[in-house]
Design a protein around this motif. Structure first.
Motif, PDB file in Angstrom:
ATOM      1  N   SER A 196     -32.676  12.011  60.884  1.00  0.00           N
ATOM      2  CA  SER A 196     -31.559  12.813  61.377  1.00  0.00           C
ATOM      3  C   SER A 196     -30.759  13.314  60.180  1.00  0.00           C
ATOM      4  O   SER A 196     -30.892  12.766  59.081  1.00  0.00           O
ATOM      5  CB  SER A 196     -30.663  11.949  62.267  1.00  0.00           C
ATOM      6  OG  SER A 196     -29.972  11.024  61.457  1.00  0.00           O
ATOM      7  N   PRO A 197     -29.951  14.361  60.351  1.00  0.00           N
ATOM      8  CA  PRO A 197     -29.180  14.907  59.222  1.00  0.00           C
ATOM      9  C   PRO A 197     -28.385  13.812  58.506  1.00  0.00           C
ATOM     10  O   PRO A 197     -28.335  13.761  57.276  1.00  0.00           O
ATOM     11  CB  PRO A 197     -28.247  15.912  59.894  1.00  0.00           C
ATOM     12  CG  PRO A 197     -28.968  16.340  61.121  1.00  0.00           C
ATOM     13  CD  PRO A 197     -29.766  15.163  61.577  1.00  0.00           C
ATOM     14  N   TRP A 198     -27.764  12.938  59.271  1.00  0.00           N
ATOM     15  CA  TRP A 198     -26.962  11.885  58.660  1.00  0.00           C
ATOM     16  C   TRP A 198     -27.843  10.906  57.888  1.00  0.00           C
ATOM     17  O   TRP A 198     -27.484  10.462  56.786  1.00  0.00           O
ATOM     18  CB  TRP A 198     -26.151  11.169  59.746  1.00  0.00           C
ATOM     19  CG  TRP A 198     -25.451   9.965  59.234  1.00  0.00           C
ATOM     20  CD1 TRP A 198     -25.635   8.678  59.624  1.00  0.00           C
ATOM     21  CD2 TRP A 198     -24.447   9.922  58.202  1.00  0.00           C
ATOM     22  NE1 TRP A 198     -24.826   7.844  58.916  1.00  0.00           N
ATOM     23  CE2 TRP A 198     -24.082   8.581  58.030  1.00  0.00           C
ATOM     24  CE3 TRP A 198     -23.842  10.906  57.406  1.00  0.00           C
ATOM     25  CZ2 TRP A 198     -23.133   8.175  57.110  1.00  0.00           C
ATOM     26  CZ3 TRP A 198     -22.898  10.498  56.472  1.00  0.00           C
ATOM     27  CH2 TRP A 198     -22.544   9.155  56.339  1.00  0.00           C
ATOM     28  N   GLN A 199     -29.039  10.614  58.435  1.00  0.00           N
ATOM     29  CA  GLN A 199     -29.954   9.703  57.727  1.00  0.00           C
ATOM     30  C   GLN A 199     -30.433  10.326  56.422  1.00  0.00           C
ATOM     31  O   GLN A 199     -30.621   9.629  55.430  1.00  0.00           O
ATOM     32  CB  GLN A 199     -31.162   9.395  58.623  1.00  0.00           C
ATOM     33  CG  GLN A 199     -30.835   8.347  59.679  1.00  0.00           C
ATOM     34  CD  GLN A 199     -32.003   8.139  60.626  1.00  0.00           C
ATOM     35  OE1 GLN A 199     -32.675   9.095  61.019  1.00  0.00           O
ATOM     36  NE2 GLN A 199     -32.237   6.893  61.001  1.00  0.00           N
ATOM     37  N   VAL A 200     -30.629  11.654  56.443  1.00  0.00           N
ATOM     38  CA  VAL A 200     -31.061  12.341  55.214  1.00  0.00           C
ATOM     39  C   VAL A 200     -30.014  12.136  54.132  1.00  0.00           C
ATOM     40  O   VAL A 200     -30.308  11.743  52.998  1.00  0.00           O
ATOM     41  CB  VAL A 200     -31.271  13.851  55.470  1.00  0.00           C
ATOM     42  CG1 VAL A 200     -31.518  14.577  54.165  1.00  0.00           C
ATOM     43  CG2 VAL A 200     -32.427  14.062  56.423  1.00  0.00           C
TER      44      VAL A 200
END
Lengths: 261, 295
Positions: free
Chosen positions: A171-175
Motif C-alpha cells: 500500500s502507499p503507506w507501506q511503500v
C-alpha cells in the motif's frame, strides 16, 4: 610538485592554519582548569570552576532551555524539511525553482537582520518573545540545512524501488514506511543532528528573542562575557564547544561536508 | 497523504492529482518560513517608514526621516564605510590565508589524511561562533597568551595592546570565517584536472605562470563565492566587534543592535537594517552569475 621540500612546506603551512583555528580554543580550555583567576602561568590544575558551574543555577537553567529549544527545533525542522525534500525529489512543478531559491534567505541574510525583524514582528503581532519565539526562529534557520542534507541523500534513490514495492502489492503507506524511509534514514539523521547543532549554537536570534530570566546558554554566556571574564565562563564554554564539535564529527559520518569526494 | 495515485501516472509530471501532495509536503515548511522570515521582513520595512512604534497609545505617523538620517548625517555614512572596509579586509585575509590552505588540501595531500584534515578545518565553522570569538580574549588580552609567547621569544618585547582594537576584531572575524573560504576554494580546486597542470608544466610553464594562467582563473568561482559569503555576514556582525573591539568596535551592526536593545528606536533600527539588507542584495545581484556557477 613532487619535490619533497615543497611537500614539507605545504604540511607546515597546513599545520599553522590548524593551529590558528584551534589554539585559541585550546588556550581557553586550559585556562578553565587553572586555579588562578588572573590566568597566571604555570597552570595550577584544578576542577574548581567546573564544580562552581554545577551550582550556578542561571547557567544550568539556560542550559536546560537550550536543550529544550534545540530538541523541539530538531523534531519540527527535520519533519517539515524531509517532507519538502521528498516533494522536490518526487515531483516536477512550476514553482519548484522559486521554492528552492526561497531557502537561500534564511542562510544568506545576516542574522542581525533576521533577528531584529523577528523581534519587531513577534513583539508587534502578539506572538511575543521567549522560548516559543526562539523555536519559531531556530526552525526557520535549520530548515534550509535539513532540506539540503536530506536532498543530497535522496538524490541517489531509485524510484523503481517504490514501483517494485507497489507492484508486489504494498500500500502507499507501506511503500513509504518500508522502502522510502529506511533508505532516507542516514540523511534524516544527519539533517536532524545538524538542526540540533544549528539551534544549540545559535546566539544572534536567541539574543534578540530572549526576555530577562528566559534565555539560552549562548545568550547567558554573552551576558557573562560583557560583565567581565571569569574562569567559570571558560569552563562552560569549553564544555559547549567540546559538545558541538563532537556532534558535528558524528554528523560528518552521515553527511559529507563539501559534497562528493 | 504523501503517496498519491502515482501508479496511474507513470510520468508524474504536472498531474493535477499531484498538486495536493505537493502542497501537503511543502506547505508546512514554507508556511513556517513565511511567518518567520517574510512577514518579519515586511513588518520591518513598514516600521522603517514610521516615526514611532505603532502601538496603542503611541503617536506615530508615516515619515522618511529614518532614511533621511542615514543620508544626511556623516556619522552613519562613516559607519557604513567602516563596516564595508571591515568586510573587505576580512574577506581578503581569508583569501590570502585560506586559498593556499585549500590548495594544499586539494592537490598535495592524498587519501585518508585529506579527508581527516579537511574535516578538521571545516568543523569549527559549524561550532559555536560566540565561544570561538570569546576564546580570542584569552589570547589577545594584555598579558595574555600572545604577549607572553612574544615576550618569551623576544625578551623585553613589551606590550602589544591588541585587545579592544580594530585589529582584534579583524583577527576574530578571520578566525570565524576562514573555514568558509577554505571550503569554497577547495571545492573549485578539486575540480581542476591534475593533467592540465602537468601538461602546462611539461610545456615549460613556470609555477607562477601555472598559478596565474590556470589555477587562479579556474578556481575563481570558489574564491568569489567564499568572499561574498564572508563579506555579507561580516558587514552585519555585532557580537564579534562588541567582544573584541570594545570601544573601538563601533560598526553598523553594533549601532543597529543598539537601536533594538538599548536605545529602543526601532524605526531607525529598521531603516538601518534595510539599508544593510539593500547592500547585501546588491552584492548578491552583482555576483549572482558566479555564485550560481559555484554552486
Amino acid at each position: 610538485m613532487k619535490a619533497r621540500p615543497t611537500n614539507m612546506l605545504a604540511r607546515i603551512y597546513l599545520g599553522l592554519v590548524l593551529a590558528f583555528l584551534y589554539l585559541p580554543i585550546l588556550v581557553m580550555a586550559a585556562m578553565s582548569f587553572n586555579s588562578s583567576q588572573f590566568y597566571m602561568l604555570p597552570i595550577d590544575w584544578t576542577f574548581d570552576w567546573y564544580v562552581k558551574l554545577a551550582h550556578n543555577t542561571r547557567l544550568l537553567e539556560s542550559t536546560r532551555n537550550s536543550i529544550l529549544v534545540a530538541m523541539v527545533t530538531t523534531v519540527i525542522a527535520s519533519v517539515l524539511g524531509t517532507a519538502a525534500s521528498i516533494a522536490f525529489f518526487r515531483y516536477e512543478f512550476r514553482f519548484k525553482k522559486v521554492l528552492q531559491a526561497a531557502l537561500f534567505p534564511p542562510i544568506a541574510i545576516p542574522w542581525l537582520i533576521t533577528g531584529t525583524a523577528m523581534l519587531l514582528f513577534f513583539f508587534w503581532s502578539g506572538i511575543g518573545r521567549g522560548l516559543h519565539a526562539m523555536i519559531l526562529g531556530h526552525v526557520a534557520l535549520a530548515l534550509p540545512y535539513v532540506i539540503i542534507v536530506v536532498s543530497a541523500r535522496i538524490k541517489g534513490f531509485d524510484p523503481d524501488l517504490e514501483a517494485a514495492a507497489r507492484s508486489l502489492g504494498a500500500s502507499p503507506w507501506q511503500v513509504i514506511r518500508h522502502v522510502t524511509l529506511p533508505y532516507l534514514a542516514p540523511g534524516f539523521i544527519a539533517g536532524a543532528l545538524f538542526a540540533f547543532a544549528v539551534s544549540f549554537d545559535q546566539f544572534v536570534i536567541s539574543y534578540f528573542l530572549s526576555v530577562p530570566g528566559v534565555s539560552t546558554l549562548p545568550v547567558e554566556i554573552y551576558t557573562a562575557i560583557k560583565k567581565g571574564f571569569t574562569p567559570e565562563i571558560n569552563a562552560i564554554s569549553t564544555l559547549v564547544i567540546a559538545f558541538s564539535i563532537t556532534l558535528l564529527v558524528i554528523v560528518s559520518r552521515f553527511y559529507r561536508f563539501g559534497g562528493d569526494r | 497523504m504523501a503517496v498519491s495515485d502515482t501508479e496511474r501516472s507513470p510520468t508524474r509530471r504536472r498531474q493535477p492529482s499531484n498538486a495536493k501532495s505537493i502542497v501537503g509536503l511543502t506547505g508546512p515548511a514554507y508556511l513556517w518560513l513565511i511567518v518567520t522570515i517574510l512577514l518579519p521582513l515586511a513588518a520591518m520595512l513598514y516600521f522603517s517608514f514610521l516615526s514611532d512604534v505603532p502601538l496603542p497609545g503611541r503617536d506615530w505617523q508615516v515619515t522618511l526621516s529614518n532614511y533621511a538620517a542615514f543620508f544626511q548625517e556623516d556619522f552613519y555614512r562613516t559607519l557604513m564605510l567602516r563596516s564595508l572596509r571591515l568586510g573587505f579586509e576580512v574577506a581578503l585575509w581569508c583569501f590570502l590565508i585560506g586559498f593556499p590552505c585549500a590548495y594544499v588540501l586539494a592537490k598535495t595531500i592524498k587519501g585518508r589524511w585529506r579527508e581527516a584534515l579537511f574535516l578538521m578545518v571545516i568543523i569549527p565553522f559549524w561550532s559555536n561562533a560566540l565561544i570561538r570569538v570569546f576564546s580570542w580574549t584569552m589570547v589577545l588580552r594584555g598579558n595574555g597568551m600572545l604577549e607572553r609567547l612574544l615576550d618569551w621569544l623576544i625578551p623585553g618585547f613589551g606590550s602589544l595592546n591588541l585587545m579592544f582594537t580594530y585589529e582584534a576584531v579583524v583577527i576574530g572575524l578571520v578566525h570565524s570565517y576562514l573555514p568558509y573560504m577554505i571550503l569554497t576554494c577547495y571545492i573549485s580546486l578539486s575540480t581542476i584536472d591534475d593533467d592540465l597542470i602537468d601538461a602546462a608544466r611539461s610545456m615549460g610553464a613556470g609555477r607562477l605562470t601555472v598559478l596565474r594562467r590556470i589555477i587562479l582563473p579556474l578556481s575563481m568561482p570558489g574564491i568569489v563565492a567564499g568572499a561574498v559569503l564572508i563579506f555579507v555576514p561580516v558587514i552585519g556582525s555585532f557580537m564579534e566587534p562588541r567582544i573584541l573591539g570594545g570601544r573601538e568596535g563601533t560598526f553598523l551592526g553594533t549601532v543597529i543592535e543598539d537601536q533594538f536593545t538599548s536605545v529602543f528606536n526601532w524605526p531607525l533600527g529598521a531603516a538601518l537594517s534595510f539599508i544593510l539588507l539593500a547592500c547585501v542584495l546588491i552584492i548578491f545581484a552583482i555576483f549572482q552569475p558566479i555564485l550560481r556557477r559555484a554552486s
